[in-house]
Scaffold this motif. Structure first.
Motif, PDB file in Angstrom:
ATOM      1  N   ALA A   1      -0.598  -8.049  -0.064  1.00 50.60           N
ATOM      2  CA  ALA A   1      -0.224  -9.419  -0.430  1.00 50.60           C
ATOM      3  C   ALA A   1       0.893  -9.948   0.465  1.00 50.60           C
ATOM      4  CB  ALA A   1       0.208  -9.470  -1.890  1.00 50.60           C
ATOM      5  N   LEU A   2       1.673  -9.051   1.070  1.00 46.34           N
ATOM      6  CA  LEU A   2       2.785  -9.473   1.929  1.00 46.34           C
ATOM      7  C   LEU A   2       2.351  -9.719   3.372  1.00 46.34           C
ATOM      8  CD1 LEU A   2       5.422  -6.945   0.600  1.00 46.34           C
ATOM      9  CD2 LEU A   2       5.229  -9.366   0.027  1.00 46.34           C
TER      10      LEU A   2
ATOM     11  N   GLY B   1       3.152 -12.223   7.775  1.00 48.84           N
ATOM     12  CA  GLY B   1       3.281 -11.659   9.111  1.00 48.84           C
ATOM     13  C   GLY B   1       4.138 -10.409   9.186  1.00 48.84           C
ATOM     14  N   THR B   2       4.317  -9.711   8.084  1.00 46.59           N
ATOM     15  CA  THR B   2       5.199  -8.543   8.075  1.00 46.59           C
ATOM     16  C   THR B   2       4.508  -7.254   8.482  1.00 46.59           C
ATOM     17  OG1 THR B   2       4.726  -8.041   5.773  1.00 46.59           O
ATOM     18  CG2 THR B   2       6.567  -9.526   6.213  1.00 46.59           C
TER      19      THR B   2
ATOM     20  N   VAL C   1      10.276  -2.476   1.672  1.00 43.19           N
ATOM     21  CA  VAL C   1       9.137  -3.213   1.124  1.00 43.19           C
ATOM     22  C   VAL C   1       8.345  -3.903   2.235  1.00 43.19           C
ATOM     23  CG1 VAL C   1       8.477  -5.161  -0.338  1.00 43.19           C
ATOM     24  CG2 VAL C   1      10.213  -3.562  -1.116  1.00 43.19           C
ATOM     25  N   MET C   2       9.020  -4.618   3.109  1.00 36.77           N
ATOM     26  CA  MET C   2       8.341  -5.456   4.089  1.00 36.77           C
ATOM     27  C   MET C   2       8.035  -4.751   5.403  1.00 36.77           C
ATOM     28  SD  MET C   2       8.110  -8.432   2.621  1.00 36.77           S
ATOM     29  CE  MET C   2       8.602 -10.063   3.029  1.00 36.77           C
TER      30      MET C   2
ATOM     31  N   GLY D   1      -6.316   1.118   3.507  1.00 37.86           N
ATOM     32  CA  GLY D   1      -7.246   1.515   2.458  1.00 37.86           C
ATOM     33  C   GLY D   1      -6.636   1.593   1.072  1.00 37.86           C
ATOM     34  N   PHE D   2      -5.326   1.381   0.932  1.00 42.28           N
ATOM     35  CA  PHE D   2      -4.705   1.455  -0.389  1.00 42.28           C
ATOM     36  C   PHE D   2      -4.923   0.147  -1.126  1.00 42.28           C
ATOM     37  CE2 PHE D   2      -1.101   0.589  -3.203  1.00 42.28           C
ATOM     38  CZ  PHE D   2      -1.262   1.631  -4.090  1.00 42.28           C
ATOM     39  N   ILE D   3      -5.526   0.241  -2.289  1.00 43.60           N
ATOM     40  CA  ILE D   3      -5.712  -0.921  -3.151  1.00 43.60           C
ATOM     41  C   ILE D   3      -5.096  -0.571  -4.501  1.00 43.60           C
ATOM     42  CG2 ILE D   3      -7.366  -2.441  -4.277  1.00 43.60           C
ATOM     43  CD1 ILE D   3      -9.339  -1.703  -2.031  1.00 43.60           C
ATOM     44  N   PRO D   4      -4.073  -1.294  -4.923  1.00 46.75           N
ATOM     45  CA  PRO D   4      -3.442  -0.957  -6.204  1.00 46.75           C
ATOM     46  C   PRO D   4      -4.382  -1.238  -7.370  1.00 46.75           C
ATOM     47  CG  PRO D   4      -2.536  -2.989  -5.355  1.00 46.75           C
ATOM     48  CD  PRO D   4      -3.450  -2.450  -4.297  1.00 46.75           C
TER      49      PRO D   4
END
Length: 107
Positions: free
Chosen positions: A73-74, A78-79, A44-45, A87-90
């Motif tokens: 959002a993560l 700082g990840t 995920v991170m 360019g990915f927008i959910p």
């Protein structure tokens, strides 16, 4: 990570046999759960730190849902989680968000 987990379990049980470690019921299951949680946290991170074969495995396992997370959002932590997802927008449903999504949702 899997190799580390197996090594740790083996060392733990050898320690029990030698009388150096106390026996804990279901310790191997707990160790496996912790190592799986660490791998999922990396997925995920810090996707860029996973081996490509493991990333493909997770995508097959989750039917591609790991790639659909809102990693932008993560980034505030700082990840650099969205580094490989430029360019990915959910597509968020505005009924369940606090901030208006950047893309329109067609019901």
């Amino acid at each position: 990570m899997r190799g580390f987990q197996q090594c740790f379990v083996t060392m733990y049980f050898k320690g029990i046999d030698a009388g150096k470690c106390p026996y804990v019921a279901h310790a191997d299951t707990v160790i496996y759960a912790i190592s799986t949680a660490i791998c999922f946290q990396a997925a995920v991170m810090e996707v860029q730190n996973l081996r490509p074969s493991y990333w493909k495995f997770l995508l097959r396992l989750t039917q591609g849902r790991f790639a659909l997370m809102n990693r932008r959002a993560l980034d505030v932590f700082g990840t650099q989680a969205s580094r490989d997802f430029k360019g990915f927008i959910p597509r968020l449903d505005p009924r369940y968000t606090v901030v208006t999504p950047e893309l329109d949702i067609h019901s």
